[in-house]
Scaffold this motif. Structure first.
Motif, mmCIF file in Angstrom:
data_model
loop_
_atom_site.group_PDB
_atom_site.id
_atom_site.type_symbol
_atom_site.label_atom_id
_atom_site.label_comp_id
_atom_site.label_asym_id
_atom_site.label_seq_id
_atom_site.Cartn_x
_atom_site.Cartn_y
_atom_site.Cartn_z
ATOM 1 N N ILE A 248 3.124 0.659 -11.537
ATOM 2 C CA ILE A 248 4.117 -0.234 -12.148
ATOM 3 C C ILE A 248 4.793 -1.095 -11.091
ATOM 4 C CG2 ILE A 248 6.336 -0.274 -13.359
ATOM 5 C CD1 ILE A 248 5.425 2.261 -14.853
ATOM 6 N N THR A 249 5.198 -0.477 -9.978
ATOM 7 C CA THR A 249 5.903 -1.207 -8.922
ATOM 8 C C THR A 249 5.011 -2.253 -8.278
ATOM 9 O OG1 THR A 249 7.218 0.775 -8.462
ATOM 10 C CG2 THR A 249 7.245 -0.967 -6.806
ATOM 11 N N ASP A 250 3.781 -1.879 -7.949
ATOM 12 C CA ASP A 250 2.874 -2.815 -7.278
ATOM 13 C C ASP A 250 2.466 -3.962 -8.195
ATOM 14 O OD1 ASP A 250 3.054 -1.327 -5.001
ATOM 15 O OD2 ASP A 250 1.140 -0.296 -5.251
ATOM 16 N N ARG A 251 2.323 -3.675 -9.501
ATOM 17 C CA ARG A 251 2.020 -4.761 -10.442
ATOM 18 C C ARG A 251 3.205 -5.721 -10.540
ATOM 19 N NH1 ARG A 251 0.557 -1.937 -14.501
ATOM 20 N NH2 ARG A 251 -1.693 -2.173 -14.280
ATOM 21 N N PHE A 252 4.411 -5.170 -10.523
ATOM 22 C CA PHE A 252 5.608 -6.010 -10.567
ATOM 23 C C PHE A 252 5.697 -6.892 -9.322
ATOM 24 C CE2 PHE A 252 10.057 -6.470 -9.162
ATOM 25 C CZ PHE A 252 10.559 -7.250 -10.197
ATOM 26 N N LEU A 253 5.405 -6.315 -8.152
ATOM 27 C CA LEU A 253 5.472 -7.081 -6.909
ATOM 28 C C LEU A 253 4.448 -8.214 -6.902
ATOM 29 C CD1 LEU A 253 5.935 -4.206 -4.295
ATOM 30 C CD2 LEU A 253 7.649 -5.848 -5.051
ATOM 31 N N LEU A 254 3.237 -7.936 -7.398
ATOM 32 C CA LEU A 254 2.208 -8.981 -7.444
ATOM 33 C C LEU A 254 2.583 -10.098 -8.416
ATOM 34 C CD1 LEU A 254 -1.142 -6.951 -7.352
ATOM 35 C CD2 LEU A 254 -0.239 -8.460 -5.586
ATOM 36 N N GLY A 255 3.410 -9.772 -9.402
ATOM 37 C CA GLY A 255 3.793 -10.771 -10.394
ATOM 38 C C GLY A 255 4.989 -11.626 -10.006
ATOM 39 N N LEU A 256 5.652 -11.293 -8.873
ATOM 40 C CA LEU A 256 6.797 -12.088 -8.436
ATOM 41 C C LEU A 256 6.362 -13.504 -8.077
ATOM 42 C CD1 LEU A 256 8.694 -9.477 -6.215
ATOM 43 C CD2 LEU A 256 9.354 -10.306 -8.473
ATOM 44 N N PRO A 257 7.201 -14.509 -8.347
ATOM 45 C CA PRO A 257 6.804 -15.902 -8.146
ATOM 46 C C PRO A 257 6.347 -16.239 -6.724
ATOM 47 C CG PRO A 257 8.849 -15.764 -9.387
ATOM 48 C CD PRO A 257 8.541 -14.386 -8.926
ATOM 49 N N VAL A 258 7.116 -15.901 -5.709
ATOM 50 C CA VAL A 258 6.791 -16.292 -4.340
ATOM 51 C C VAL A 258 6.291 -15.092 -3.534
ATOM 52 C CG1 VAL A 258 7.685 -17.313 -2.217
ATOM 53 C CG2 VAL A 258 8.510 -18.130 -4.426
ATOM 54 N N PHE A 259 7.017 -14.002 -3.584
ATOM 55 C CA PHE A 259 6.621 -12.807 -2.841
ATOM 56 C C PHE A 259 5.273 -12.276 -3.320
ATOM 57 C CE2 PHE A 259 11.196 -12.694 -1.976
ATOM 58 C CZ PHE A 259 11.192 -12.415 -0.618
ATOM 59 N N GLY A 260 5.023 -12.360 -4.625
ATOM 60 C CA GLY A 260 3.758 -11.874 -5.164
ATOM 61 C C GLY A 260 2.572 -12.617 -4.590
ATOM 62 N N ASP A 261 2.701 -13.929 -4.449
ATOM 63 C CA ASP A 261 1.627 -14.733 -3.866
ATOM 64 C C ASP A 261 1.381 -14.339 -2.414
ATOM 65 O OD1 ASP A 261 -0.275 -16.927 -3.995
ATOM 66 O OD2 ASP A 261 1.090 -17.989 -2.662
ATOM 67 N N LEU A 262 2.465 -14.091 -1.680
ATOM 68 C CA LEU A 262 2.342 -13.673 -0.286
ATOM 69 C C LEU A 262 1.659 -12.308 -0.187
ATOM 70 C CD1 LEU A 262 3.000 -14.003 2.727
ATOM 71 C CD2 LEU A 262 5.251 -13.023 2.260
#
Length: 402
Positions: A248-262
């Protein structure tokens, strides 16, 4: 095993000093004699008393491993026997934990173990990737080449990790300073103004009353707020240790607008470089995919790679299951497909990794450039509101006197 401080002379008469981990004094004398050093004094050092406090023990850094690996590769390439290389490195390595591990490696190799099998006994120092590549190097008779390749790979991984830390440290630092400043204002500064306003009497403006109420709340419940924050962090760590929590946490991080892309770009760079290094070193692709999945650092990427590995074991290509996972950018999948078609998958993976290393650089610069003004505006609005709220009663008082 104990640590001995020694002093000796070379054949040219130069005095040298150092420390070595060995069983006894005789082993130290023999070790230094093989290095053409005549020992003049040996003194066993007293054992250090280490308190078992979690998180405060020593550790072996990536830089220590890189230096050790490069020195080892140079010695092997120069034709020195494996045991002698380990003897020399055990005396020259500054990190005590790594020096102890190298001394243990020498003893295991002397006892007839392969270097890779000896490395397996130290999983906290040498990871699975390191052990597998060394095993491939020993089997192919190209250990020096593999060690040089390993050192280069670890250096690239260090650079990538540093880039991610740079991107994360800046906003965390700014927000930390902001929270500290606001807490100081609310708990120690605002109550002084509040007492002064009570002495003046009268009805306070709504913004001023709001700030004073927040200040009173923070002052009364500061300890409970800190405890609550600590409890949230503890609960999150426990949650993240579970399979579903990581997912759940890693999917949320990947979905963040800027941080997820990084995070996605960094994951692509790490995956492609590691897999390319393994394949070029002679590791079978199924074994390589398992190693890469275990070191990906993101549960979503890990599951995508394990699913792809399952499809590959059934005779399918690498690119098809990666495309279905929809975790990696289409360009990455297409370039991997081309690499498979041309029979140069390891070379193509290296090119993808180089490209995404540059992409991570650009993403870090863009993120820092975007966050800097946003954080400054955020701080300005919060602190500015507090300052204006505190001055409003003074303006009202001045108007009344006028």
């Amino acid at each position: 095993m104990a640590t001995f401080a020694w002093t000796g002379r070379t054949r040219q008469g130069n005095i040298q000093k150092g420390e070595v981990v060995a069983k006894n004094r005789e082993e130290v004398v023999g070790l230094l004699r093989r290095q053409n050093i005549l020992v003049t004094s040996i003194q066993q050092k007293s054992r250090e008393i280490r308190l078992p406090i979690p998180g405060f023990g020593g550790k072996v850094s990536d830089k220590d491993i890189v230096v050790f690996t490069r020195q080892f590769a140079t010695m092997i390439d120069a034709g020195l026997p494996l045991v002698q290389c380990l003897e020399i490195l055990s005396t020259q390595t500054e990190n005590k934990i790594l020096a102890k591990a190298v001394a243990d490696l020498r003893m295991d190799v002397e006892a007839g173990s392969t270097y890779a099998d000896a490395l397996k006994k130290h999983p906290t120092v040498f990871d699975d990737l390191y052990v597998k590549m060394v095993a491939a190097g020993e089997a192919g008779g190209i250990l020096d080449t593999i060690l040089s390749r390993l050192a280069k790979h670890i250096e690239k991984a260090m650079k990538l990790k540093k880039q991610i830390k740079t991107a994360m440290v800046y906003p965390i630092t700014i927000m930390g300073v902001a929270v500290l400043v606001i807490a100081v204002l609310m708990i120690w500064v605002i109550p002084i103004f509040a007492k002064m306003f009570v002495d003046f009497g009268g009805t306070l403006p709504l913004p001023t009353q709001f700030v004073i109420d927040v200040s009173n709340f923070m002052k009364s419940y500061a300890v409970f707020m800190v405890m609550g924050f600590g409890a949230i962090i503890f609960a999150f760590k426990r949650f993240y240790k579970t399979e579903n929590g990581r997912r759940i946490t890693d999917r949320f991080l990947l979905g963040l607008p800027v941080f997820g892309d990084l995070i996605r770009k960094a994951g692509v760079a790490k995956f492609t470089r590691t897999l390319g290094t393994l394949i070029s070193s002679g590791i079978p692709i199924l074994e390589g995919m398992a190693i890469v999945a275990g070191t990906s650092g993101n549960k979503i990427i890990e599951e995508a790679l394990l699913t792809a590995r399952q499809f590959i074991s059934e005779g399918k290509t690498v690119a098809d299951p990666l495309a279905k996972a929809k975790v990696f950018p289409p360009m990455v999948v297409q370039m991997i497909a081309i690499g498979e078609t041309t029979g140069a998958l390891d070379t193509m993976l290296g090119k993808i990794a180089d490209f995404y290393d540059d992409e991570v650089d650009a993403a870090v610069i863009a993120l820092t450039s975007m966050l800097e003004p946003l954080l400054m505006i955020f701080l300005g609005v919060i602190i500015g509101f507090i300052v204006i709220a505190m001055y409003l009663p003074m303006f009202k008082l001045a108007g009344t006197i006028g």
